[in-house]
Design an enzyme around this catalytic site. Structure first.
Site, PDB file in Angstrom:
ATOM      1  N   HIS A 117       0.476  24.602  27.994  1.00  0.00           N
ATOM      2  CA  HIS A 117      -0.045  23.608  27.036  1.00  0.00           C
ATOM      3  C   HIS A 117       0.534  23.910  25.659  1.00  0.00           C
ATOM      4  O   HIS A 117       0.315  24.992  25.109  1.00  0.00           O
ATOM      5  CB  HIS A 117      -1.573  23.707  27.033  1.00  0.00           C
ATOM      6  CG  HIS A 117      -2.266  22.727  26.147  1.00  0.00           C
ATOM      7  ND1 HIS A 117      -2.606  21.455  26.553  1.00  0.00           N
ATOM      8  CD2 HIS A 117      -2.716  22.838  24.872  1.00  0.00           C
ATOM      9  CE1 HIS A 117      -3.249  20.833  25.568  1.00  0.00           C
ATOM     10  NE2 HIS A 117      -3.323  21.656  24.525  1.00  0.00           N
ATOM     11  N   ASP A 129     -10.216  20.771  26.398  1.00  0.00           N
ATOM     12  CA  ASP A 129      -9.389  21.661  25.577  1.00  0.00           C
ATOM     13  C   ASP A 129     -10.212  22.148  24.394  1.00  0.00           C
ATOM     14  O   ASP A 129     -10.699  21.341  23.602  1.00  0.00           O
ATOM     15  CB  ASP A 129      -8.159  20.867  25.097  1.00  0.00           C
ATOM     16  CG  ASP A 129      -7.229  21.669  24.198  1.00  0.00           C
ATOM     17  OD1 ASP A 129      -7.411  22.898  24.072  1.00  0.00           O
ATOM     18  OD2 ASP A 129      -6.309  21.043  23.633  1.00  0.00           O
ATOM     19  N   HIS A 141       0.581  18.534  23.829  1.00  0.00           N
ATOM     20  CA  HIS A 141      -0.592  17.938  23.182  1.00  0.00           C
ATOM     21  C   HIS A 141      -0.220  17.634  21.744  1.00  0.00           C
ATOM     22  O   HIS A 141      -0.114  18.544  20.919  1.00  0.00           O
ATOM     23  CB  HIS A 141      -1.771  18.928  23.271  1.00  0.00           C
ATOM     24  CG  HIS A 141      -3.016  18.462  22.592  1.00  0.00           C
ATOM     25  ND1 HIS A 141      -4.078  19.312  22.327  1.00  0.00           N
ATOM     26  CD2 HIS A 141      -3.388  17.245  22.120  1.00  0.00           C
ATOM     27  CE1 HIS A 141      -5.042  18.632  21.722  1.00  0.00           C
ATOM     28  NE2 HIS A 141      -4.645  17.382  21.571  1.00  0.00           N
ATOM     29  N   MET A 162       1.344  20.250  16.043  1.00  0.00           N
ATOM     30  CA  MET A 162       0.478  19.851  14.917  1.00  0.00           C
ATOM     31  C   MET A 162       1.336  19.593  13.686  1.00  0.00           C
ATOM     32  O   MET A 162       2.294  20.338  13.432  1.00  0.00           O
ATOM     33  CB  MET A 162      -0.519  20.961  14.602  1.00  0.00           C
ATOM     34  CG  MET A 162      -1.369  21.389  15.773  1.00  0.00           C
ATOM     35  SD  MET A 162      -2.612  22.573  15.229  1.00  0.00           S
ATOM     36  CE  MET A 162      -3.348  23.021  16.811  1.00  0.00           C
TER      37      MET A 162
HETATM   38  C1  DX5 Z   1      -6.939  23.129  19.443  1.00  0.00           C
HETATM   39  C2  DX5 Z   1      -5.881  23.114  20.509  1.00  0.00           C
HETATM   40  C3  DX5 Z   1      -6.196  23.931  21.691  1.00  0.00           C
HETATM   41  C4  DX5 Z   1      -6.378  25.400  21.394  1.00  0.00           C
HETATM   42  C5  DX5 Z   1      -7.259  25.979  22.443  1.00  0.00           C
HETATM   43  O1  DX5 Z   1      -6.652  22.151  18.513  1.00  0.00           O
HETATM   44  O2  DX5 Z   1      -5.659  21.793  20.941  1.00  0.00           O
HETATM   45  O3  DX5 Z   1      -5.238  23.738  22.715  1.00  0.00           O
HETATM   46  O4  DX5 Z   1      -5.182  26.123  21.361  1.00  0.00           O
HETATM   47  O5  DX5 Z   1      -7.451  27.322  22.143  1.00  0.00           O
HETATM   48  P1  DX5 Z   1      -8.792  28.058  22.608  1.00  0.00           P
HETATM   49  O6  DX5 Z   1      -8.792  28.048  24.084  1.00  0.00           O
HETATM   50  O7  DX5 Z   1      -8.634  29.412  22.003  1.00  0.00           O
HETATM   51  O8  DX5 Z   1      -9.942  27.286  22.010  1.00  0.00           O
HETATM   52 ZN    ZN Z   2      -4.467  21.513  22.766  1.00  0.00          ZN
END
Ligand code: DX5
Ligand code: ZN
Length: 221
Positions: A31, A173, A64, A35
């Site tokens: 994944h 997620d 993502h 951003m």
């Molecule tokens: C948050 C991301 C997630 C994040 C999840 O905005 O989209 O994918 O990396 O990380 P954990 O599992 O640590 O919450």
């Molecule tokens: Zn994510």
């Protein structure tokens, strides 16, 4: 349905992606959190990095996108070889048409909703997507606390997927760990992103297996 575990590389060592990808070789996909510092208050990496990641791992890539202008930018991630491209409903002015364009470019198309977005905005369009992502934290950062109250949305979507007999995966997620993955599976999720839980564990493949077993034995479908 098989439970899938997608480790989020937001918790990987950004200077050692190749080494860290090898440490999660039993994952169902990687994944990748893109951003832009606008849609979310954090900045990671973009298309050139995803293209390079495609070259250094055989694992499927689950992108993502937490960016604005997805109507313009998302298709390039499909062309870069991502297995699936997830964009945020809140960032698109034409989500159904965008999903079609992502599919035409060779990737699976997925739509994500933030914690403040209700399911009624997508519930009648589920068949346009290969996967729906219900965020269980506010997007932007890894290591946040799981929002268990999002599971009501997961169940609403899972109910409709079952009623309509759709082949749509349901991903969560944010904050997923060994404590909550079974409950989330029972609520209807089948695809689990886990960042800090996997990357901060001693044996990452053991953690992936433990998450997968807990999810699989509690899956609703
Ligand atoms: C948050 C991301 C997630 C994040 C999840 O905005 O989209 O994918 O990396 O990380 P954990 O599992 O640590 O919450
Ligand atoms: Zn994510």
């Amino acid at each position: 349905m098989d439970a899938h575990i997608h480790p989020s590389i937001l918790s990987a060592d950004f200077a050692n992606f190749e080494r860290d990808f090898k440490s999660i070789e039993t994952a169902d996909a990687i994944h990748i959190d893109v951003m832009d510092g606008h849609f979310v208050p954090n900045l990671t990496f973009g298309l050139p990095m995803v293209r390079r990641m495609r070259e250094i791992t055989e694992l499927p890539i689950d992108v993502h996108l937490m960016i604005e202008n997805v109507d313009t930018l998302a298709v390039d991630y499909a062309k870069a070889g991502a297995e699936s491209v997830t964009f945020h409903l809140e960032a698109s002015s034409e989500p159904v048409a965008l999903a079609q364009r992502i599919r035409a470019a060779g990737a699976k198309a997925a739509v994500a909703i933030k914690p403040g977005t209700q399911v009624d905005e997508i519930i009648n369009h589920l068949d346009s997507f290969d996967m729906v992502l219900v965020m269980t934290v506010e997007p932007g950062f890894g290591g946040q606390k799981f929002m268990a109250d999002m599971l009501g949305k997961v169940t609403q979507i899972a109910d409709r997927i079952a009623t309509d007999g759709l082949a749509v995966r349901l991903q969560i997620d944010g904050g997923v760990d060994l404590e909550n993955v079974a409950t989330a599976a029972a609520a209807g999720a089948d695809t689990f992103v886990a960042g800090s839980c996997v990357f901060n564990s001693e044996d990452r493949n053991d953690t992936i297996a433990a998450l997968r077993n807990l999810a699989q034995s509690n899956l609703r479908h």
